[in-house]
Design a protein around this motif. Structure first.
Motif, PDB file in Angstrom:
ATOM      1  N   ILE A 199       0.832  -1.256   0.128  1.00  0.00           N
ATOM      2  CA  ILE A 199       0.023   0.013   0.016  1.00  0.00           C
ATOM      3  C   ILE A 199       0.857   1.159  -0.087  1.00  0.00           C
TER       4      ILE A 199
ATOM      5  N   THR B 139      -1.550   6.949   0.400  1.00  0.00           N
ATOM      6  CA  THR B 139      -2.934   6.640   0.643  1.00  0.00           C
ATOM      7  C   THR B 139      -3.341   6.367   2.347  1.00  0.00           C
ATOM      8  N   LEU B 140      -2.333   5.817   2.931  1.00  0.00           N
ATOM      9  CA  LEU B 140      -2.481   5.545   4.344  1.00  0.00           C
ATOM     10  C   LEU B 140      -2.588   7.050   4.900  1.00  0.00           C
TER      11      LEU B 140
ATOM     12  N   LEU C 129      -5.862   8.808   4.397  1.00  0.00           N
ATOM     13  CA  LEU C 129      -6.913   8.225   5.182  1.00  0.00           C
ATOM     14  C   LEU C 129      -6.950   8.552   6.573  1.00  0.00           C
TER      15      LEU C 129
ATOM     16  N   TYR D  59     -13.092   2.481  -5.357  1.00  0.00           N
ATOM     17  CA  TYR D  59     -12.883   1.360  -4.824  1.00  0.00           C
ATOM     18  C   TYR D  59     -13.026   0.095  -5.528  1.00  0.00           C
TER      19      TYR D  59
ATOM     20  N   MET E  76      -9.028   3.099  10.993  1.00  0.00           N
ATOM     21  CA  MET E  76      -8.413   2.211  10.345  1.00  0.00           C
ATOM     22  C   MET E  76      -7.885   1.045  11.157  1.00  0.00           C
TER      23      MET E  76
ATOM     24  N   TRP F  22      -4.425  -3.675   5.833  1.00  0.00           N
ATOM     25  CA  TRP F  22      -5.088  -2.700   6.358  1.00  0.00           C
ATOM     26  C   TRP F  22      -6.767  -2.476   5.969  1.00  0.00           C
ATOM     27  N   TYR F  23      -7.477  -2.112   6.914  1.00  0.00           N
ATOM     28  CA  TYR F  23      -8.999  -2.107   6.590  1.00  0.00           C
ATOM     29  C   TYR F  23      -9.538  -0.539   7.016  1.00  0.00           C
ATOM     30  N   LEU F  24     -10.287   0.115   6.386  1.00  0.00           N
ATOM     31  CA  LEU F  24     -10.893   1.448   6.750  1.00  0.00           C
ATOM     32  C   LEU F  24     -12.329   0.926   6.906  1.00  0.00           C
TER      33      LEU F  24
ATOM     34  N   VAL G 282      -7.799  -1.546   2.233  1.00  0.00           N
ATOM     35  CA  VAL G 282      -6.905  -0.248   2.131  1.00  0.00           C
ATOM     36  C   VAL G 282      -6.313  -0.512   0.623  1.00  0.00           C
TER      37      VAL G 282
ATOM     38  N   ILE H  15      -8.202   0.624  -2.561  1.00  0.00           N
ATOM     39  CA  ILE H  15      -8.775   2.092  -2.354  1.00  0.00           C
ATOM     40  C   ILE H  15      -7.795   2.732  -3.391  1.00  0.00           C
TER      41      ILE H  15
END
Length: 323
Positions: A139, A143-144, A147, A161, A178, A185-187, A202, A205
């Motif tokens: 990732i 992006t992280l 978010l 998505y 998160m 990773w999940y949101l 994630v 995304i």
């Protein structure tokens, strides 16, 4: 009392953050001011919450010591780059257990990093490859951080998505938390268009964009993002398993070595603990995670997991020439 200039205070603070005692005369020379001015500047730093300790004597010295709270830090270029690289490593699952904190800190740091330092950090990251476990997807740290910033700032978030079957959609969400499972990773967010809570991987995304529109956080049904993710994972795709395992180690020891998404073990007799939870991961991955706890354990169920561990143990014994 003469007001200290912000630039001089920052320079003094940068010097004091070097772990040593600074004689008053040396500080005065470095700053190009009198010792009296140094004393006044030190008093100003104390008023701002920096715990500066003074020693008695002909010269007198100053040292920044630990206080009740962490004050803002002043970093030079090399220190800022080193910290950013370390935080990116933590965010990328290299240090399990600190991923979320790493992302929050990284978002704050990269927000103020000059472009020349961002380039250095990206160059260093491109030249290295972290050792990750399982099938965790790569990732982009950008992006992280987007978010994380939107979540912390309670800003609505837009992104593209891709679902598991490749279907693409545009989403407008209110990001809640998160969550890292150690592999991905999940949101956890409220989907505005679908009028319901959702979890998003994630790594699927793309083009995240904080809209700037603020929102008041809604109440999550489970009250805990990790628990919501765990329940969500058991209701989609792969069927969930009712895991039941006894570990020959204290609950604190085991909990520190298991992904939080698997739940918390309950203390048992004689220094043991027991984990009863539901998981939708493959039995292969679950068996590996249990073995990596690094203590004796007994899997009571499900039968698929027990059978796989039994077969895996037999293969490992044959691989070492054991009977």
């Amino acid at each position: 009392m003469t007001t200290a200039t912000p630039a001089r205070l920052l320079q003094l603070l940068s010097l004091l953050q070097t772990p040593r005692e600074w004689p008053g005369g040396e500080l005065a020379t470095r700053l190009g001011v009198s010792r009296r001015t140094v004393r006044r500047d030190v008093d100003r730093l104390r008023e701002l919450g920096y715990p500066v300790q003074a020693s008695m004597g002909a010269e007198g010295g100053y040292r920044l010591v630990a206080g009740k709270a962490l004050p803002p830090l002043v970093l030079d270029d090399e220190e800022a780059v080193a910290i950013a690289v370390g935080l990116r490593a933590g965010a990328g699952h290299a240090v399990e257990g600190v991923e979320e904190a790493s992302v929050r800190a990284l978002a704050k740091l990269e927000q103020v990093l000059p472009s020349r330092l961002r380039h250095r950090v990206s160059t260093l990251q491109a030249a290295t490859m972290p050792l990750t476990s399982g099938d965790g997807a790569s990732i982009a740290t950008e992006t992280l951080t987007v978010l994380a910033s939107a979540t912390a700032g309670q800003e609505r978030l837009r992104f593209r998505y891709s679902s598991g079957d490749g279907t693409q959609s545009r989403r407008l969400t209110e990001p809640y938390r998160m969550v890292s499972t150690g592999r991905r990773w999940y949101l956890v967010a409220y989907d505005i268009d679908r009028v319901d809570w959702r979890t998003f991987r994630v790594d699927r995304i793309e083009e995240p964009f904080a809209t700037g529109a603020r929102f008041v956080p809604r109440e999550l049904p489970t009250g805990d993002a990790a628990e919501y993710l765990r329940r969500s994972m058991t209701t989609r795709g792969r069927p969930g398993y009712d895991i039941d395992v006894t570990f020959e180690a204290p609950a604190e020891f085991v909990a520190a070595r298991l992904p939080s998404a698997l739940g918390v073990p309950v203390p048992g007799p004689n220094g043991t603990c027991r984990l009863r939870t539901t998981a939708s991961d493959s039995v292969e991955w679950l068996a590996l995670r249990l073995a990596l706890v690094d203590c004796e354990f007994t899997a009571h169920g499900p039968e698929e997991l027990v059978s796989y561990i039994r077969d895996l143990g037999a293969r490992l014994n044959r691989a070492t020439g054991s009977a």
